[in-house]
Enzyme design. Structure first.
Site, PDB file in Angstrom:
ATOM      1  N   LYS A  40       0.841  -1.204   0.000  1.00 42.16           N
ATOM      2  CA  LYS A  40       0.000   0.000   0.000  1.00 42.16           C
ATOM      3  C   LYS A  40       0.877   1.256   0.000  1.00 42.16           C
ATOM      4  O   LYS A  40       1.704   1.438   0.890  1.00 42.16           O
ATOM      5  CB  LYS A  40      -0.902   0.016   1.239  1.00 42.16           C
ATOM      6  N   ASP A  67      -3.343   4.308  -2.087  1.00 36.06           N
ATOM      7  CA  ASP A  67      -4.291   4.777  -1.069  1.00 36.06           C
ATOM      8  C   ASP A  67      -4.232   6.310  -0.960  1.00 36.06           C
ATOM      9  O   ASP A  67      -3.676   6.857  -0.022  1.00 36.06           O
ATOM     10  CB  ASP A  67      -3.910   4.108   0.269  1.00 36.06           C
ATOM     11  N   LEU A  68      -4.815   6.992  -1.974  1.00 37.13           N
ATOM     12  CA  LEU A  68      -4.787   8.462  -1.955  1.00 37.13           C
ATOM     13  C   LEU A  68      -6.162   9.049  -1.639  1.00 37.13           C
ATOM     14  O   LEU A  68      -6.306  10.259  -1.532  1.00 37.13           O
ATOM     15  CB  LEU A  68      -4.260   9.012  -3.290  1.00 37.13           C
ATOM     16  N   LYS A  69      -7.156   8.197  -1.484  1.00 40.07           N
ATOM     17  CA  LYS A  69      -8.510   8.625  -1.088  1.00 40.07           C
ATOM     18  C   LYS A  69      -8.937   9.889  -1.836  1.00 40.07           C
ATOM     19  O   LYS A  69      -9.166  10.945  -1.243  1.00 40.07           O
ATOM     20  CB  LYS A  69      -8.575   8.862   0.432  1.00 40.07           C
ATOM     21  N   ASP A  72     -12.851  15.106  -4.890  1.00 34.28           N
ATOM     22  CA  ASP A  72     -12.807  16.399  -5.584  1.00 34.28           C
ATOM     23  C   ASP A  72     -14.012  16.449  -6.514  1.00 34.28           C
ATOM     24  O   ASP A  72     -14.879  15.562  -6.449  1.00 34.28           O
ATOM     25  CB  ASP A  72     -11.481  16.505  -6.362  1.00 34.28           C
ATOM     26  N   THR A  76     -12.256  15.976 -12.015  1.00 34.09           N
ATOM     27  CA  THR A  76     -10.893  15.902 -11.477  1.00 34.09           C
ATOM     28  C   THR A  76     -10.585  14.497 -10.962  1.00 34.09           C
ATOM     29  O   THR A  76      -9.512  13.942 -11.206  1.00 34.09           O
ATOM     30  CB  THR A  76     -10.718  16.940 -10.344  1.00 34.09           C
ATOM     31  N   THR A 131     -12.047   5.735  10.307  1.00 34.04           N
ATOM     32  CA  THR A 131     -12.137   5.094  11.630  1.00 34.04           C
ATOM     33  C   THR A 131     -11.687   6.033  12.747  1.00 34.04           C
ATOM     34  O   THR A 131     -11.855   5.740  13.919  1.00 34.04           O
ATOM     35  CB  THR A 131     -11.304   3.796  11.678  1.00 34.04           C
ATOM     36  N   ARG A 223       2.176  -1.226  11.190  1.00 31.19           N
ATOM     37  CA  ARG A 223       3.072  -1.304  12.356  1.00 31.19           C
ATOM     38  C   ARG A 223       3.292  -2.692  12.949  1.00 31.19           C
ATOM     39  O   ARG A 223       4.426  -2.985  13.363  1.00 31.19           O
ATOM     40  CB  ARG A 223       2.590  -0.313  13.434  1.00 31.19           C
TER      41      ARG A 223
HETATM   42  O1  C5P Z   1       0.223   0.681  11.204  1.00 32.92           O
HETATM   43  P1  C5P Z   1      -1.185   0.245  10.982  1.00 32.92           P
HETATM   44  O2  C5P Z   1      -1.345  -1.253  10.864  1.00 32.92           O
HETATM   45  O3  C5P Z   1      -2.139   0.886  11.948  1.00 32.92           O
HETATM   46  O4  C5P Z   1      -1.521   0.835   9.533  1.00 32.92           O
HETATM   47  C1  C5P Z   1      -2.809   0.840   9.018  1.00 32.92           C
HETATM   48  C2  C5P Z   1      -2.830   1.530   7.683  1.00 32.92           C
HETATM   49  O5  C5P Z   1      -4.176   1.613   7.255  1.00 32.92           O
HETATM   50  C3  C5P Z   1      -2.285   2.954   7.681  1.00 32.92           C
HETATM   51  O6  C5P Z   1      -1.615   3.149   6.439  1.00 32.92           O
HETATM   52  C4  C5P Z   1      -3.516   3.829   7.744  1.00 32.92           C
HETATM   53  O7  C5P Z   1      -3.363   5.036   7.066  1.00 32.92           O
HETATM   54  C5  C5P Z   1      -4.531   2.966   7.019  1.00 32.92           C
HETATM   55  N1  C5P Z   1      -5.919   3.223   7.366  1.00 32.92           N
HETATM   56  C6  C5P Z   1      -6.415   3.106   8.659  1.00 32.92           C
HETATM   57  N2  C5P Z   1      -7.735   3.371   8.924  1.00 32.92           N
HETATM   58  C7  C5P Z   1      -8.560   3.726   7.936  1.00 32.92           C
HETATM   59  C8  C5P Z   1      -8.073   3.831   6.636  1.00 32.92           C
HETATM   60  C9  C5P Z   1      -6.739   3.566   6.400  1.00 32.92           C
HETATM   61  O8  C5P Z   1      -5.675   2.772   9.577  1.00 32.92           O
HETATM   62  N3  C5P Z   1      -9.839   3.922   8.182  1.00 32.92           N
END
Ligand code: C5P
Length: 249
Positions: A40, A67-69, A72, A76, A131, A223
């Site tokens: 990702k 994952d740029l969500k 707009d 665009t 979230t 993480r």
């Molecule tokens: O480090 P961790 O396992 O928490 O990473 C979760 C990834 O999922 C991160 O890149 C975070 O930006 C992404 N994410 C999230 N919650 C969302 C959407 C995306 O944690 N609702």
């Protein structure tokens, strides 16, 4: 107990390359190639490293979730969707709050561009409610609906507009599966083992085993692998949990 292949379980794991630069990202890609289903690339890495990191991942025959969500005006976002397809990403996303027309135009631009290029169509997912937002935050922004009502409403909108599925927290998987059926793709971040739970900023967490058992098609993990003393071992452990979750479904 069903026999789940290692590949089937690996394909469901998406590793979040939440790192600062190209070199660091590439060293993770080299370590985890073949051990995860997709990488990702989010806002931090893409802003720092640009399309080059996507090309490097694809050159290694690995998959990319951009994952740029996007959010707009429709024209665009349609242009951005086409640019994502030209980068040959396997999955990308938009904010469902951009509205029906925005999602529909993104889907249409992405599909026609990939068909023209003879590529497999990427999955286009919609983010419903982040979230990080709770009922109070939604009220503050001006939404009248509860988090749950809004998630259902926006997921329905995304489905009607042709999106492949949604990004959803683990606690919403069951509700979404019941309402939108088996074909609707559900991708779940916030994965933690019981041992890691409550140690960082992710609040609504679930183990990889539980998320897959509940019906997540993909899980995003950052993480728990990146901060592990032995990242490859942590990654393998998560794949085993996914396989167990699939077998227990
Ligand atoms: O480090 P961790 O396992 O928490 O990473 C979760 C990834 O999922 C991160 O890149 C975070 O930006 C992404 N994410 C999230 N919650 C969302 C959407 C995306 O944690 N609702």
């Amino acid at each position: 107990m069903k026999n789940i292949s290692n590949k089937k379980a690996t394909d469901k794991l998406i590793f979040a390359l939440d790192v600062k630069n190209y070199e660091e990202a590439l060293s993770w890609v080299e370590l985890l190639s073949g051990h995860v289903g997709m990488f990702k690339v989010g806002k931090e890495l893409f802003t720092a490293a640009g399309p080059k990191i996507i090309q490097s991942i694809k050159e290694r025959s690995e998959k990319v979730f951009l994952d740029l969500k996007f959010h707009d005006i429709p024209v665009t976002v349609a242009g951005a969707a086409e640019a994502a397809v030209r980068l040959n990403v396997d999955m990308f996303n938009v904010h469902a709050t951009g509205g029906y027309q925005m999602i529909k135009e993104a889907v249409s631009a992405a599909w026609s561009c990939s068909d023209k290029m003879g590529q497999t169509r990427p999955l286009l997912l919609a983010v419903t409610v982040l979230t990080s937002l709770n009922n109070d935050d939604l009220k503050e922004i001006g939404f009248q609906k509860s988090t749950e009502e809004l998630i259902l409403h926006l997921a329905g909108l995304a489905k009607a507009a042709g999106a492949s599925g949604v990004v959803a927290s683990a606690q919403d998987i069951k509700m979404l599966r019941e309402n939108f059926g088996k074909q609707f793709v559900i991708l779940t971040p916030g994965i933690r083992s019981d041992a890691m739970a409550k140690k960082d900023d992710q609040k609504r967490t679930l183990s990889a085993y539980e998320a897959v058992k509940k019906g997540a098609d993909y899980i995003v993990v950052g993480r728990p692998i990146r901060m592990a003393i032995k990242p490859l071992e942590a990654c393998r452990q998560i794949v085993r949990e996914i396989a167990d979750g699939l077998a227990a479904k």
